[in-house]
Write an enzyme that holds these catalytic residues in place. Structure first.
Site, PDB file in Angstrom:
ATOM      1  N   HIS A   1       8.598 -15.490 -41.606  1.00 13.68           N
ATOM      2  CA  HIS A   1       7.926 -16.198 -40.530  1.00 13.68           C
ATOM      3  C   HIS A   1       8.793 -16.355 -39.299  1.00 13.68           C
ATOM      4  O   HIS A   1       9.949 -16.761 -39.385  1.00 13.68           O
ATOM      5  CB  HIS A   1       7.403 -17.541 -41.032  1.00 13.68           C
ATOM      6  CG  HIS A   1       6.162 -17.334 -41.819  1.00 13.68           C
ATOM      7  ND1 HIS A   1       6.090 -16.373 -42.790  1.00 13.68           N
ATOM      8  CD2 HIS A   1       4.942 -17.893 -41.749  1.00 13.68           C
ATOM      9  CE1 HIS A   1       4.882 -16.373 -43.294  1.00 13.68           C
ATOM     10  NE2 HIS A   1       4.155 -17.286 -42.684  1.00 13.68           N
TER      11      HIS A   1
ATOM     12  N   ARG B   1       0.650  -9.603 -49.026  1.00 16.20           N
ATOM     13  CA  ARG B   1      -0.392 -10.498 -48.518  1.00 16.20           C
ATOM     14  C   ARG B   1      -1.247  -9.751 -47.504  1.00 16.20           C
ATOM     15  O   ARG B   1      -0.727  -9.039 -46.656  1.00 16.20           O
ATOM     16  CB  ARG B   1       0.213 -11.742 -47.861  1.00 16.20           C
ATOM     17  CG  ARG B   1      -0.896 -12.692 -47.366  1.00 16.20           C
ATOM     18  CD  ARG B   1      -0.358 -14.035 -46.905  1.00 16.20           C
ATOM     19  NE  ARG B   1       0.312 -13.981 -45.630  1.00 16.20           N
ATOM     20  CZ  ARG B   1       0.291 -14.972 -44.730  1.00 16.20           C
ATOM     21  NH1 ARG B   1      -0.366 -16.090 -44.984  1.00 16.20           N
ATOM     22  NH2 ARG B   1       0.949 -14.866 -43.600  1.00 16.20           N
TER      23      ARG B   1
ATOM     24  N   GLU C   1      -6.929 -21.977 -46.861  1.00 22.76           N
ATOM     25  CA  GLU C   1      -6.163 -22.497 -45.730  1.00 22.76           C
ATOM     26  C   GLU C   1      -6.965 -23.059 -44.568  1.00 22.76           C
ATOM     27  O   GLU C   1      -6.407 -23.284 -43.500  1.00 22.76           O
ATOM     28  CB  GLU C   1      -5.167 -21.440 -45.218  1.00 22.76           C
ATOM     29  CG  GLU C   1      -5.755 -20.082 -44.948  1.00 22.76           C
ATOM     30  CD  GLU C   1      -4.693 -19.057 -44.565  1.00 22.76           C
ATOM     31  OE1 GLU C   1      -3.634 -19.439 -44.073  1.00 22.76           O
ATOM     32  OE2 GLU C   1      -4.948 -17.870 -44.757  1.00 22.76           O
TER      33      GLU C   1
ATOM     34  N   ASP D   1      -2.297 -23.815 -41.505  1.00 20.85           N
ATOM     35  CA  ASP D   1      -3.581 -23.483 -40.891  1.00 20.85           C
ATOM     36  C   ASP D   1      -4.597 -24.591 -41.100  1.00 20.85           C
ATOM     37  O   ASP D   1      -5.446 -24.849 -40.241  1.00 20.85           O
ATOM     38  CB  ASP D   1      -4.117 -22.152 -41.424  1.00 20.85           C
ATOM     39  CG  ASP D   1      -3.685 -21.024 -40.502  1.00 20.85           C
ATOM     40  OD1 ASP D   1      -2.628 -20.433 -40.765  1.00 20.85           O
ATOM     41  OD2 ASP D   1      -4.380 -20.788 -39.496  1.00 20.85           O
TER      42      ASP D   1
ATOM     43  N   ARG E   1       4.087 -23.963 -47.265  1.00 21.65           N
ATOM     44  CA  ARG E   1       4.560 -24.953 -46.296  1.00 21.65           C
ATOM     45  C   ARG E   1       5.384 -24.282 -45.220  1.00 21.65           C
ATOM     46  O   ARG E   1       6.210 -23.424 -45.513  1.00 21.65           O
ATOM     47  CB  ARG E   1       5.469 -25.975 -46.984  1.00 21.65           C
ATOM     48  CG  ARG E   1       4.762 -26.867 -47.963  1.00 21.65           C
ATOM     49  CD  ARG E   1       5.786 -27.798 -48.612  1.00 21.65           C
ATOM     50  NE  ARG E   1       5.155 -28.734 -49.513  1.00 21.65           N
ATOM     51  CZ  ARG E   1       4.565 -29.858 -49.138  1.00 21.65           C
ATOM     52  NH1 ARG E   1       4.524 -30.178 -47.867  1.00 21.65           N
ATOM     53  NH2 ARG E   1       4.020 -30.659 -50.026  1.00 21.65           N
TER      54      ARG E   1
ATOM     55  N   ARG F   1      -1.790 -18.045 -34.156  1.00 18.96           N
ATOM     56  CA  ARG F   1      -1.250 -18.438 -35.459  1.00 18.96           C
ATOM     57  C   ARG F   1      -0.664 -19.846 -35.370  1.00 18.96           C
ATOM     58  O   ARG F   1      -0.298 -20.315 -34.280  1.00 18.96           O
ATOM     59  CB  ARG F   1      -0.189 -17.447 -35.906  1.00 18.96           C
ATOM     60  CG  ARG F   1      -0.748 -16.045 -36.037  1.00 18.96           C
ATOM     61  CD  ARG F   1      -0.032 -15.273 -37.095  1.00 18.96           C
ATOM     62  NE  ARG F   1      -0.412 -15.667 -38.413  1.00 18.96           N
ATOM     63  CZ  ARG F   1      -0.928 -14.839 -39.346  1.00 18.96           C
ATOM     64  NH1 ARG F   1      -1.140 -13.568 -39.073  1.00 18.96           N
ATOM     65  NH2 ARG F   1      -1.202 -15.275 -40.539  1.00 18.96           N
TER      66      ARG F   1
HETATM   67  P1  PGA Z   1       0.866 -17.941 -41.587  1.00 20.29           P
HETATM   68  O1  PGA Z   1       1.855 -19.137 -41.824  1.00 20.29           O
HETATM   69  O2  PGA Z   1       0.499 -17.946 -40.141  1.00 20.29           O
HETATM   70  O3  PGA Z   1       1.673 -16.758 -41.979  1.00 20.29           O
HETATM   71  O4  PGA Z   1      -0.279 -18.150 -42.497  1.00 20.29           O
HETATM   72  C1  PGA Z   1       1.698 -20.240 -41.085  1.00 20.29           C
HETATM   73  C2  PGA Z   1       2.916 -21.161 -41.096  1.00 20.29           C
HETATM   74  O5  PGA Z   1       3.846 -20.979 -41.851  1.00 20.29           O
HETATM   75  O6  PGA Z   1       2.907 -22.083 -40.309  1.00 20.29           O
END
Ligand code: PGA
Length: 871
Positions: A133, A389, A499, A536, A574, A706
């Site tokens: 991320h 994923r 989510e 999300d 998380r 996102r």
């Molecule tokens: P994602 O993760 O956008 O990959 O679903 C969101 C986050 O970690 O805040």
């Protein structure tokens, strides 16, 4: 009042002074004086809430353009150095006077008896999933230098240092700070998906490879002392997994070739690390005495242990050689004896272990050899098995293309029952569905190719297939069908990720349906992982509503799994920051619904949090201890279920929060233009943080943005809105409608008190006057009324929180955090004021001086460092 421990304060001061010397030397006295003046004014602004930021803003307004970059770099680097000092301090013996593990074992043993605790310890399974991320702002090259600084700070505390050793350490520290100053802190190019994976491997190699066996020895010692029994040789409470190179959700850069390359790299890295182990072990295990079994295996060699390890060494060398050639793109078949499973590694090691034990050499067996065995259990054959994923829509699209090609209709237009009936029929059928030579469109081809990679690789290198935005049972079955079509001959666990608020609420029905299908039950073998999306859902519904929905969903799933006799593992998606479900592990675990942990937990670890928690072996050992202690507690002493009146109240509060949140984010027409003009949402893209685009879809507004850039952008302007919007309405409802129940919840329900603690932390770091400054600089007049409303909400939230916590000011109960924020603010605030100014200029001119452009990027990185774990 001084709360920050002296050692930490001194280290921060020392690093600050060294940085000051570097700036003085490099930029001259004039600039140095300006830095000092801004720092002084920054401090005076933070004396109290009423202090006037005017003089600081004025001073910043007098800066010449050429000075802006070195000034923002100075402040940003100071914040990084303060973070290092803090991280190093909290991992030191001075800060850890109490041993969390020992304390926990002692308490639990006192309450429950030795055997139960020992049993729970043996069964622990904590799965940490490293994700790519894009929240790590710091370049890898700087991270290494920061790590060196942390190590030097630790070394300087040694009491046996000779004067010349101390001098050398200090000179080294100076040199490292010089190096940092002369290194560009901003990435020029976006990392590729493979770069991200390499970063993950580096964390294993540089830190966890050492930390895991060290931690296990420590855990074993504590267990012996407190529970009278150590850990079995095959105990492995931790496993690491990765999304780096496997998570393709909204990231077209993660292709099947990337996934294959990362899988190979993992095997290559693992072989390399194990080879070093084996080399050292062969040096240590020079003993000649061995069991008959071992002697028979090695033809009565005079150095039986070395002889037994020799074969393993050859296999590892072959694996290394083969994987390297494959990574380089050569199509070489794997030789017969490459390593394909943990067992291949374990067998020779265990033979040696057993023989040593049989011959009375337990202490030798329990040294480096046991360390290697523990590593094999933890890291397997590719260090971090990959999760794949993908977004549920991509699977729908792929199956749709197949049904259309076969003239069976348009799958995407079928209702849920029709989809399920079709998928189950195909899954039960022995005939393949996809014709061999059919060439679909590129998107479908990519989905099928990814499944094919899974079919080609050894099963231990893959962990699961996660479906983001999972909504219906058919989303899971669709993946099963795609995997079946690839010829995969083992059942990859398929993990739905729920989510959004609706999807969390629906998760029970989705799983109930799936677990009632014979075909699916058989596929799972009675084991299921379900992933809960924290960020999300918070973006969709606001923090409190999402948190409560996550709780209820887990509670229901736990109950349902017990009824259906399914072994359920909850996977917590998380983020690092509070707005995305982050926060201290202890709090997170203590807020879990009863029965939802049971010794097993899977959690994502992301971006800069990976560095903060696992970047250095010492720090990692501490973080592992915290995880074990918290998981044991949640397993053995789960909370009671919430009382009916608590449920009723939180449900109503959650509704109030939802209304408050969506009333602004979805319904207020001023909101999107306000967000766009106030925050550096657009500018953030320039930081090239990760390989993934900021939006799920190229088009689309805030809804397709996102969660990461959403939270990041609000954090930059210090409004931290995603973490609190809606909370005011909820608190007000609770306090006014049911004050006694509210107080009861606060006093006796860890789920609720943790929520309020995290809220407080976020409010403590928000700054209304800075947010107002951004508004003044950047937002069209006609939208200012919304800003006023939001800041007013924030203020009221603070007032209410102080009232319910019976305190005069925020963080009254967490003086250390309050001080730590206060130390950072004089450095962060100037970055904020300059950022707002730079954004204004950039937006006006469009074409920006490259130095100022860089300065803007540095402000973003610096503010992120200043805010640490919030947003
Ligand atoms: P994602 O993760 O956008 O990959 O679903 C969101 C986050 O970690 O805040």
């Amino acid at each position: 009042m001084t709360v920050i421990p002296d050692t930490l304060r001194e280290n921060v001061r020392m690093l600050g002074e060294l940085l000051g010397d570097t700036i003085l030397e490099n930029q001259g006295p004039e600039l140095f004086r300006k830095v000092e003046e801004i720092r002084r004014l920054g401090k005076s602004v933070n004396v109290s809430e009423e202090s006037d930021p005017g003089p600081l803003i004025e001073e910043l307004g007098t800066l010449e353009d050429k000075d802006i970059l070195p000034i923002v770099r100075s402040f940003s680097q100071f914040l990084n150095l303060a973070n290092i000092a803090e991280q190093q301090y909290f991992a030191s013996a001075e800060a850890q006077q109490r041993d969390i593990l020992e304390d926990t074992l002692e308490q639990l043993e006192g309450n429950l008896g030795k055997d139960d605790v020992a049993q729970a310890l043996k069964n622990l399974n904590i799965e940490l999933v490293l994700t790519a991320h894009p929240t790590e702002v710091t370049r890898r090259t700087l991270i290494r230098k920061y790590e060196r600084i942390a190590q030097t700070l630790a070394d300087l505390k040694r009491t046996d240092l000779l004067p010349y050793e101390r001098n050398e350490l200090k000179t080294g520290l100076r040199r490292t700070i010089d190096e940092i100053w002369h290194t560009n802190e901003i990435r020029d190019e976006r990392p590729t998906a493979v770069d991200e994976a390499k970063w993950g491997f580096a964390v294993i190699e540089n830190s966890l490879w050492q930390a895991i066996p060290q931690f296990m020895r420590e855990l074993d010692r504590s267990a012996r002392r407190r529970l009278g029994q150590g850990l079995p040789v095959d105990a492995s409470p931790f496993h690491f997994y990765s999304w780096m190179g496997g998570d393709r959700d909204g990231n077209p850069n993660v292709t099947h070739t990337v996934t294959r390359e990362v899988l190979l790299l993992g095997r290559w890295m693992a072989a390399d690390l194990y080879l070093k182990d084996i080399h050292d072990l062969a040096g240590d295990l020079s003993m000649s005495e061995a069991s008959d079994e071992l002697l028979a295996q090695v033809d009565n060699s005079r150095t039986p242990y070395r002889a037994r390890l020799h074969g393993l060494r050859t296999r590892l060398e072959n694996t290394l050689y083969w994987a390297e050639r494959r990574v380089k793109g050569e199509t070489v078949k794997p030789p017969e004896d490459v390593i394909l499973s943990r067992q291949d590694l374990l067998e020779p090691l265990m033979d040696c272990y057993q023989s040593l034990v049989d011959c009375g050499m337990q202490r030798i067996a329990d040294g480096a050899l046991l360390d290697s065995i523990r590593r094999v259990h933890c890291f397997g054959i590719n260090l971090v098995p990959l999760d794949i994923r993908q977004d549920s829509d991509r699977h729908v699209q792929a199956i749709d293309e197949i049904t259309q090609y076969l003239e069976l209709g348009e799958y995407s237009t079928w209702n849920e029952d029709e989809r399920q009936a079709f998928l189950i029929e195909q899954l039960e059928s022995k005939r393949p569905l996809v014709p061999r030579n059919w060439v679909p469109g590129p998107d479908t081809q990519e989905v099928l190719d990814t499944a094919r990679i899974l079919a080609e690789e050894p099963s231990e290198t893959i962990s699961s297939y996660i479906i983001s935005m999972a909504r219906q049972p058919s989303d899971v079955l669709a993946v099963a069908l795609i995997l079946k079509e690839s010829g995969l001959n083992w059942n990859v666990p398929i993990v739905p990720l729920f989510e959004t608020l609706d999807d969390l609420d629906r998760s029970f029905h989705v799983m109930e349906k799936l677990w009632s299908m014979d075909w699916y039950r058989q596929y799972t073998g009675g084991r299921q992982t379900v992933m809960i999306g924290y960020s999300d859902s918070a973006k969709d519904a606001g923090k409190l509503t999402a948190t409560w929905a996550q709780y209820k969903s887990q509670e229901n799933l736990v109950k349902l799994a017990a009824e259906k006799d399914i072994h359920l593992m909850l996977f917590h998606g998380r983020g690092g920051t509070i707005g995305r479900g982050g926060g201290p592990v202890e709090k997170a675990m203590a807020s879990q619904p009863p029965g939802s942990v049971r010794g097993a937990i899977r959690v994502t670890e992301q971006g800069e949090m990976i560095r903060y928690k696992f970047g250095l072996p010492r720090v990692a050992v501490r973080s592992l201890g915290i995880y074990v202690a918290a998981t044991l507690r949640a397993t053995l002493e789960p909370n009671d279920a919430p009382k009916p009146e608590w449920r009723e109240l939180i449900e109503a509060m959650s509704q109030a929060s939802l209304k408050g949140y969506r009333g602004i984010v979805r319904e207020d027409e001023r909101f999107v233009p306000y967000f766009r003009s106030l925050t550096p949402e657009q500018e953030l893209g320039k930081l090239a943080l990760g390989s993934r685009p900021a939006k799920r879809k190229a088009t689309g507004g805030v809804e397709s943005l996102r969660a990461i850039p959403w939270v990041f952008a609000w954090m930059q302007v210090r409004l931290n809105l995603p973490s609190w919007l809606g909370a005011r309405q909820a608190l007000q409802y609770g306090v006014e409608q049911a004050p006694e129940t509210f107080q009861d919840m606060l006093d006796h329900w860890p789920f609720f008190s943790s929520f309020l603690d995290l809220l407080e932390m976020v409010l403590g770091k928000a700054d209304r006057s800075i947010a107002a400054y951004y508004e003044k600089q950047l937002v069209p007049e006609e939208l200012h009324s919304l800003g006023e409303q939001l800041r007013d909400d924030l203020k009221q939230c603070e007032v209410l929180l102080n009232r319910v916590k019976h305190q005069d000011e925020l963080l009254a109960g967490d003086a250390l955090l309050a001080q730590s924020i206060q130390v950072r603010n004089p450095y962060t605030d100037p970055l904020n004021y300059l950022q707002a100014e730079l954004m204004k200029r950039e937006r006006k001119t469009g074409n920006f001086d490259p130095h100022l452009e860089r300065a803007l990027k540095v402000t973003m990185a610096g503010i992120a460092a200043g805010m640490r774990n919030t947003g």
